[in-house]
Design an enzyme around this catalytic site. Structure first.
Site, short mmCIF file in Angstrom:
data_model
loop_
_atom_site.label_atom_id
_atom_site.label_comp_id
_atom_site.label_asym_id
_atom_site.label_seq_id
_atom_site.Cartn_x
_atom_site.Cartn_y
_atom_site.Cartn_z
CG ASP A 1 -2.05 7.25 0.44
OD1 ASP A 1 -0.88 7.93 -0.15
OD2 ASP A 1 -3.12 7.15 -0.17
CG ASP B 1 -1.46 1.27 1.32
OD1 ASP B 1 -2.23 1.68 0.44
OD2 ASP B 1 -1.44 1.94 2.57
C1 BG6 Z 1 -5.80 5.44 0.06
C2 BG6 Z 1 -6.09 6.25 1.41
O1 BG6 Z 1 -4.58 5.24 -0.13
O2 BG6 Z 1 -6.38 6.37 -0.89
C3 BG6 Z 1 -7.39 6.71 1.50
O3 BG6 Z 1 -5.79 5.25 2.25
C4 BG6 Z 1 -7.86 7.57 0.13
O4 BG6 Z 1 -7.59 7.62 2.69
C5 BG6 Z 1 -7.60 6.80 -0.99
O5 BG6 Z 1 -9.13 8.21 0.57
C6 BG6 Z 1 -7.96 7.51 -2.27
O6 BG6 Z 1 -6.99 8.49 -2.52
P1 BG6 Z 1 -7.11 9.61 -3.46
O7 BG6 Z 1 -5.55 10.09 -3.44
O8 BG6 Z 1 -7.25 8.95 -4.97
O9 BG6 Z 1 -8.22 10.80 -3.10
MG MG Z 2 -2.71 3.17 3.65
#
Ligand code: BG6
Ligand code: MG
Length: 211
Positions: free
Chosen positions: A11, A9
């Protein structure tokens, strides 16, 4: 169990953009007078932007139209991207970088499996856009975690069976997705105490001991 690949993953695992997600949602929510805190934020880990907004709006005292929801998501993403624009290679720790290189040297294939549509932007800011053997992200999936689609696509790109891959996750939804897809799972950060995680680690480096 033979591990041939690892799907990370992004984030909250490779870099700390989970905190930027929180800050951007918090600013958006405060601006609209919607109650939001870090406890609620835990439920957003791994979950798509649209699904995250739905969770936040549980605390709103009015109904939002589809157009208004779109505007809120755009506002949040603009705030989020402002924070991302300050990121550099210094936003990946030496521990993460050294561990990734060591795993690669052991012959493992490495991929990203993230729900984020900003995945490539983040990877390019931190200098890792060309590092991974595969990138599966929010731009190529139709169902976000806990659905295993993003990891199944990552394993497909690596040309590996799900059962031969580890998934490394900080989100309970991500661990649930790994389990649903028949992957081996490693919980770190917020998922390091999640009972469904097959392995639980407190620091990224510990992945080396599991392969
Ligand atoms: C995930 C995060 O990696 O990505 C979530 O943990 C987030 O919190 C999701 O909502 C979508 O991200 P983005 O950048 O497309 O808004
Ligand atoms: Mg994550």
């Amino acid at each position: 169990m033979e591990i041939k690949g690892i799907i990370f993953d992004l984030d909250g695992v490779i870099c700390s953009t989970d905190e930027y997600h929180y800050q951007a949602w918090k600013k958006m929510a405060d601006h609209d007078g919607i109650y939001f805190d870090r406890k609620i934020n835990e439920r957003l880990r791994g979950v798509s932007r649209a699904a995250s907004l739905e969770i936040i709006l549980e605390k709103a005292d009015k109904q939002y139209s589809d157009e208004e929801k779109l505007a809120l998501m755009t506002k949040k993403n603009d705030l989020y991207k402002e924070l991302l624009s300050a990121m550099t290679e210094a936003d990946v720790s030496k521990e993460v970088l050294d561990t990734l290189k060591e795993l690669r040297a052991k012959g493992l294939k490495l991929a990203i499996g993230s729900s984020s549509q900003n995945t490539k932007l983040i990877l390019s800011r931190i200098g890792l856009l060309d590092f991974f053997d595969g990138i599966s992200d929010g731009t190529i999936i139709s169902q976000s975690k806990p659905n295993p689609e993003v990891f199944i696509k990552a394993a497909g790109i690596l040309q590996l069976k799900n059962e031969n891959c580890f998934v490394v996750e900080d989100a309970e939804a991500g661990i649930d997705a790994a389990v649903a897809g028949g992957f081996h799972s490693i919980g770190i950060g917020s998922a390091s105490s999640y009972e469904k995680a097959e392995h639980k680690i407190n620091s990224f480096r510990e992945i080396i001991n599991l392969v």
